[in-house]
Design a protein around this motif. Structure first.
Motif, mmCIF file in Angstrom:
data_model
loop_
_atom_site.group_PDB
_atom_site.id
_atom_site.type_symbol
_atom_site.label_atom_id
_atom_site.label_comp_id
_atom_site.label_asym_id
_atom_site.label_seq_id
_atom_site.Cartn_x
_atom_site.Cartn_y
_atom_site.Cartn_z
ATOM 1 N N PRO A 68 0.809 -1.228 0.000
ATOM 2 C CA PRO A 68 0.000 0.000 0.000
ATOM 3 C C PRO A 68 0.837 1.270 0.000
ATOM 4 C CG PRO A 68 -0.006 -1.012 2.173
ATOM 5 C CD PRO A 68 0.687 -1.980 1.258
ATOM 6 N N GLY A 69 2.125 1.134 0.276
ATOM 7 C CA GLY A 69 2.999 2.300 0.264
ATOM 8 C C GLY A 69 3.668 2.542 -1.071
ATOM 9 N N SER A 70 3.387 1.672 -2.059
ATOM 10 C CA SER A 70 4.015 1.814 -3.368
ATOM 11 C C SER A 70 2.994 1.482 -4.449
ATOM 12 C CB SER A 70 5.231 0.883 -3.478
ATOM 13 O OG SER A 70 5.752 0.894 -4.788
ATOM 14 N N LEU A 71 2.463 2.513 -5.083
ATOM 15 C CA LEU A 71 1.507 2.312 -6.168
ATOM 16 C C LEU A 71 2.167 1.616 -7.359
ATOM 17 C CD1 LEU A 71 -1.318 2.783 -7.339
ATOM 18 C CD2 LEU A 71 -0.537 5.047 -8.102
ATOM 19 N N LEU A 72 3.474 1.822 -7.546
ATOM 20 C CA LEU A 72 4.174 1.208 -8.673
ATOM 21 C C LEU A 72 4.151 -0.317 -8.593
ATOM 22 C CD1 LEU A 72 7.269 3.550 -9.105
ATOM 23 C CD2 LEU A 72 5.186 3.465 -10.486
ATOM 24 N N HIS A 73 4.142 -0.851 -7.371
ATOM 25 C CA HIS A 73 4.083 -2.301 -7.202
ATOM 26 C C HIS A 73 2.852 -2.869 -7.898
ATOM 27 C CE1 HIS A 73 3.816 -5.977 -4.298
ATOM 28 N NE2 HIS A 73 4.447 -6.282 -5.413
ATOM 29 N N LEU A 74 1.708 -2.245 -7.647
ATOM 30 C CA LEU A 74 0.469 -2.678 -8.280
ATOM 31 C C LEU A 74 0.476 -2.378 -9.777
ATOM 32 C CD1 LEU A 74 -2.524 -3.690 -8.039
ATOM 33 C CD2 LEU A 74 -3.130 -1.278 -7.722
ATOM 34 N N LEU A 75 0.887 -1.169 -10.160
ATOM 35 C CA LEU A 75 0.820 -0.753 -11.553
ATOM 36 C C LEU A 75 1.672 -1.634 -12.455
ATOM 37 C CD1 LEU A 75 0.833 3.164 -11.340
ATOM 38 C CD2 LEU A 75 -1.083 1.640 -11.817
ATOM 39 N N PHE A 76 2.893 -1.916 -12.048
ATOM 40 C CA PHE A 76 3.772 -2.729 -12.880
ATOM 41 C C PHE A 76 3.259 -4.167 -13.000
ATOM 42 C CE2 PHE A 76 7.124 0.559 -12.326
ATOM 43 C CZ PHE A 76 7.433 0.714 -13.661
ATOM 44 N N ASN A 77 2.772 -4.729 -11.887
ATOM 45 C CA ASN A 77 2.242 -6.091 -11.953
ATOM 46 C C ASN A 77 1.046 -6.172 -12.893
ATOM 47 O OD1 ASN A 77 4.085 -7.392 -10.359
ATOM 48 N ND2 ASN A 77 2.769 -7.600 -8.574
ATOM 49 N N MET A 78 0.131 -5.216 -12.770
ATOM 50 C CA MET A 78 -1.064 -5.238 -13.617
ATOM 51 C C MET A 78 -0.716 -4.913 -15.067
ATOM 52 S SD MET A 78 -3.331 -6.261 -11.507
ATOM 53 C CE MET A 78 -1.962 -7.203 -10.773
ATOM 54 N N LEU A 79 0.268 -4.050 -15.278
ATOM 55 C CA LEU A 79 0.690 -3.733 -16.643
ATOM 56 C C LEU A 79 1.262 -4.965 -17.327
ATOM 57 C CD1 LEU A 79 1.241 -1.691 -18.924
ATOM 58 C CD2 LEU A 79 3.448 -1.194 -17.812
ATOM 59 N N PHE A 80 2.131 -5.689 -16.640
ATOM 60 C CA PHE A 80 2.718 -6.891 -17.226
ATOM 61 C C PHE A 80 1.663 -7.979 -17.411
ATOM 62 C CE2 PHE A 80 6.702 -4.901 -16.084
ATOM 63 C CZ PHE A 80 7.558 -5.322 -17.091
ATOM 64 N N LEU A 81 0.732 -8.079 -16.470
ATOM 65 C CA LEU A 81 -0.356 -9.044 -16.629
ATOM 66 C C LEU A 81 -1.149 -8.749 -17.895
ATOM 67 C CD1 LEU A 81 -2.200 -11.329 -15.568
ATOM 68 C CD2 LEU A 81 -3.438 -9.558 -14.277
ATOM 69 N N TRP A 82 -1.449 -7.479 -18.130
ATOM 70 C CA TRP A 82 -2.204 -7.098 -19.326
ATOM 71 C C TRP A 82 -1.378 -7.289 -20.599
ATOM 72 C CZ3 TRP A 82 -1.123 -2.711 -22.489
ATOM 73 C CH2 TRP A 82 -2.051 -2.524 -23.531
ATOM 74 N N MET A 83 -0.111 -6.860 -20.572
ATOM 75 C CA MET A 83 0.733 -6.926 -21.765
ATOM 76 C C MET A 83 0.926 -8.363 -22.257
ATOM 77 S SD MET A 83 3.703 -4.128 -20.859
ATOM 78 C CE MET A 83 4.772 -4.761 -22.150
ATOM 79 N N PHE A 84 1.166 -9.283 -21.324
ATOM 80 C CA PHE A 84 1.510 -10.647 -21.715
ATOM 81 C C PHE A 84 0.361 -11.635 -21.535
ATOM 82 C CE2 PHE A 84 5.436 -8.542 -20.333
ATOM 83 C CZ PHE A 84 6.201 -8.678 -21.472
ATOM 84 N N GLY A 85 -0.574 -11.303 -20.649
ATOM 85 C CA GLY A 85 -1.633 -12.262 -20.349
ATOM 86 C C GLY A 85 -2.766 -12.287 -21.353
ATOM 87 N N VAL A 86 -3.033 -11.163 -22.014
ATOM 88 C CA VAL A 86 -4.185 -11.084 -22.918
ATOM 89 C C VAL A 86 -4.050 -12.080 -24.068
ATOM 90 C CG1 VAL A 86 -5.319 -9.609 -24.616
ATOM 91 C CG2 VAL A 86 -4.855 -8.730 -22.329
#
Length: 249
Positions: A68-86
């Motif tokens: 919760p102290g690092s928004l980048l942790h969530l953003l990068f994980n979700m970005l990579f999930l979207w980029m490669f998972g779709v």
């Protein structure tokens, strides 16, 4: 334009769940710290709690928590999930993508628990520290993308060059491996990342135990469906034909 053209159902649902949990974490952090501590220690992955407290839900729930102290942790994980998972979900289908996501995520968690329990058997150090985030499953998805689309070009951010997917993922795995050996103290669970890639490799590698087990389950499901269909046809073989349908298709 509908957003379903850019994202698949399973990837969308995982992103929505992780984002919703992150918002709850932020609210708890701002207004009630004990609730945040409870979430991290009871729902995060704490090896000591899994082995001694039998909190067997933690290898699943830790996937949806992020720092919760690092928004980048969530953003990068979700970005990579979207980029490669779709593209992977479009190739496999929703159900198999869910299976792979949870198998690699849970497998990475079990490897994390095993390694930290061996290194800290008394539970006074790393075995008592919670691990959170979907990174283990994300690295498993990275490996699957490299196997399925090895020659696809991708940008090496922030540099204006492109490299094949297989080289990118190989480099990411090498960085995680040497980071684990170096014990850099950067609060990143490199063991979990490597664990997700290892489990993904064993799951996808033709001829491995997990590959045979997965195919065996699929064959059993097909045989069961075939038997049900044969039983149904046998029961209704002598039924009269249905009345004529006057509707136009």
């Amino acid at each position: 334009m509908h957003w379903d053209a850019y994202i698949t159902p399973a990837v969308r649902n995982i992103i929505l769940i992780c984002t919703g949990v992150y918002i709850v974490e932020l609210i708890a952090r701002l207004f009630y710290q004990p609730a945040l501590v409870f979430m991290l220690t009871e729902l995060g992955l704490v090896p000591l709690a899994v082995t001694h407290g039998l909190r067997l839900w933690q290898p699943v729930t830790y996937l949806f928590l992020h720092d919760p102290g690092s928004l980048l942790h969530l953003l990068f994980n979700m970005l990579f999930l979207w980029m490669f998972g779709v593209d992977i979900e479009r190739s496999w289908g929703r159900r198999r993508f869910y299976e792979y996501f949870f198998i690699t995520g849970i497998g990475a968690a079990l490897i994390n628990v095993l390694v930290k329990t061996i290194l800290d058997p008394r539970g006074v150090g790393t075995a008592a520290v919670p691990t959170i985030g979907a990174s283990g499953a994300i690295y498993g998805i990275l490996l699957a993308a490299a196997i399925m689309f090895p020659d696809r070009k991708m940008w090496l951010i922030p540099f204006p060059v492109t490299i094949p997917m297989k080289i990118y993922v190989l480099g990411a795995g090498a960085i995680e491996f040497f980071s684990t050996l170096g014990a850099t103290g950067d609060n990143v669970s490199h063991v979990t990342h490597l664990g997700g890639m290892l489990v993904g490799y064993l799951y996808l590698r033709r001829g491995s135990f997990f590959y045979r087990m997965r195919n065996g389950v699929s064959d059993w499901q097909k045989k069961r469906a075939r038997k049900k269909f044969q039983v149904y046809m046998g029961k209704h073989r002598n039924d009269p034909p249905p009345p004529p349908d006057h509707w136009v298709n």
